[in-house]
Design a protein around this motif. Structure first.
Motif, PDB file in Angstrom:
ATOM      1  N   GLY A  57       0.819  -1.202   0.000  1.00 39.89           N
ATOM      2  CA  GLY A  57       0.000   0.000   0.000  1.00 39.89           C
ATOM      3  C   GLY A  57       0.853   1.251   0.000  1.00 39.89           C
ATOM      4  O   GLY A  57       1.755   1.406  -0.804  1.00 39.89           O
ATOM      5  N   GLN A  58       0.595   2.142   0.945  1.00 40.54           N
ATOM      6  CA  GLN A  58       1.347   3.394   1.041  1.00 40.54           C
ATOM      7  C   GLN A  58       2.561   3.290   1.958  1.00 40.54           C
ATOM      8  O   GLN A  58       3.273   4.272   2.147  1.00 40.54           O
ATOM      9  N   ASP A  59       2.798   2.102   2.517  1.00 39.79           N
ATOM     10  CA  ASP A  59       3.940   1.923   3.415  1.00 39.79           C
ATOM     11  C   ASP A  59       5.178   1.610   2.578  1.00 39.79           C
ATOM     12  O   ASP A  59       5.573   0.449   2.407  1.00 39.79           O
ATOM     13  N   LYS A  60       5.814   2.636   2.044  1.00 38.68           N
ATOM     14  CA  LYS A  60       6.976   2.448   1.174  1.00 38.68           C
ATOM     15  C   LYS A  60       8.201   1.987   1.957  1.00 38.68           C
ATOM     16  O   LYS A  60       9.119   1.395   1.380  1.00 38.68           O
ATOM     17  N   ARG A  61       8.217   2.242   3.232  1.00 40.13           N
ATOM     18  CA  ARG A  61       9.335   1.791   4.059  1.00 40.13           C
ATOM     19  C   ARG A  61       9.452   0.270   3.999  1.00 40.13           C
ATOM     20  O   ARG A  61      10.572  -0.271   3.936  1.00 40.13           O
TER      21      ARG A  61
END
Length: 260
Positions: A57-61
Motif C-alpha cells: 500500500g502506502q507503506d513504502k518503508r
C-alpha cells in the motif's frame, strides 16, 4: 522541338487532378502536424498517478526494507561489504558523468592521466534476474514478497526486482546528495516529482532515509555550490517515466509508406 510536359497533354477535365491531390495531401499533412504537436506529444508526456503497490500500500518503508533484505542476503553469500554494495545499487540508478567544470580546471598533467577502467567506474545498467535478492522466498525477517502484477506501480516493480552487483565500485568519490535522492525516491515510490509530494509522503521518505542510515550508515548530505565545483562526478537520477518523451517529426507520407 520543345518537349511538352505530359500533364498538359491530359484532357482538360483531368488536368487538375494532380494539383487537387497535392492540395489534399498538404492539407492532411497540416492537420497531422497539428495533431502531432498539440495532442500526441502532450498525451505521451501526461503523467498518471500509479496504482498502489498491492503488498505494501502506502507503506513504502516496507518495500525499501524488502529490497535491503535481499541485498543483505546477497552480501552474506558473496561476503561483500553491505554498505558499499547498497551504495552501488543506488548509484546504478543515476546517470554518472565526469564533472566538466573540474576537468577544465585540472592541471595538464592531471588531465593526461590514464582513463579509469570499466571496473573502476560504476555500472549504469541493471539486470533483473533470479538471484537471491530477487527471489520471492523471503526469510522470516523479511516482509512478504511483492507481486509485480499489472496493478502494481511499474516504478516500484523495477526497483524491487533490480539486481545489485555483489562488488562495490572502486571509485569512492561518487557522492549521492539529498536533493538527487529526493528526486529518485519520489519517482521510484510515488511516480511524482519531489515538489508534488504530500506531507505524508515526505514523512515516508524520511522513514526510508532513517532505515538506510540505521542499517547501512548511509547519509546523503545536501549539495552546495562548492560541491558542484569540486566533485569528480555529477549524478542525475534516472526517473524514466518522468523524463519528457523525445520525438522527431516525420511527414505523414513516411508513416503511410511504412505502415500503409
Amino acid at each position: 522541338m520543345t518537349m511538352i510536359p505530359q500533364i498538359f497533354l491530359l484532357p482538360t477535365s483531368l488536368s487538375f487532378l494532380p494539383y487537387l491531390g497535392a492540395v489534399l495531401y498538404l492539407s492532411l499533412e497540416f492537420v497531422f502536424a497539428i495533431a502531432f504537436f498539440k495532442y500526441m506529444i502532450p498525451k505521451a508526456n501526461q503523467l498518471t498517478e500509479p496504482a498502489p503497490y498491492r503488498d505494501y500500500g502506502q507503506d513504502k518503508r516496507k518495500l525499501m526494507l524488502r529490497i535491503m533484505h535481499r541485498i543483505e542476503e546477497v552480501c552474506r553469500i558473496t561476503q561483500a561489504d553491505e554498505k558499499a554494495t547498497m551504495k552501488r545499487f543506488l548509484v546504478e540508478w543515476f546517470h554518472v558523468e565526469k564533472n566538466r567544470h573540474k576537468v577544465q580546471t585540472e592541471e595538464p598533467q592531471q588531465r593526461k592521466a590514464p582513463m579509469a577502467s570499466a571496473a573502476e567506474t560504476p555500472e549504469i545498467a541493471f539486470s533483473p534476474s533470479s538471484s537471491p535478492e530477487n527471489s520471492d522466498d523471503d526469510d522470516s525477517e523479511s516482509p512478504p514478497a511483492a507481486n509485480t502484477n499489472t496493478n502494481s506501480t511499474a516504478n516500484e516493480a523495477i526497483i524491487a526486482t533490480a539486481e545489485p552487483l555483489p562488488t562495490a565500485p572502486k571509485d569512492v568519490s561518487i557522492q549521492l546528495y539529498k536533493q538527487e535522492m529526493d528526486d529518485f525516491f519520489s519517482w521510484a515510490f510515488y511516480g511524482k516529482f519531489h515538489s508534488k509530494l504530500e506531507k505524508v509522503e515526505l514523512a515516508e521518505l524520511d522513514r526510508i532515509y532513517k532505515e538506510l542510515e540505521d542499517r547501512h550508515d548511509l547519509v546523503f548530505p545536501y549539495r552546495t555550490n562548492k560541491d558542484d565545483q569540486q566533485n569528480e562526478h555529477h549524478c542525475k537520477p534516472r526517473c524514466m517515466t518522468l523524463e519528457p518523451v523525445q520525438t522527431m517529426y516525420r511527414p505523414l507520407l513516411v508513416y503511410l509508406l511504412v505502415y500503409g
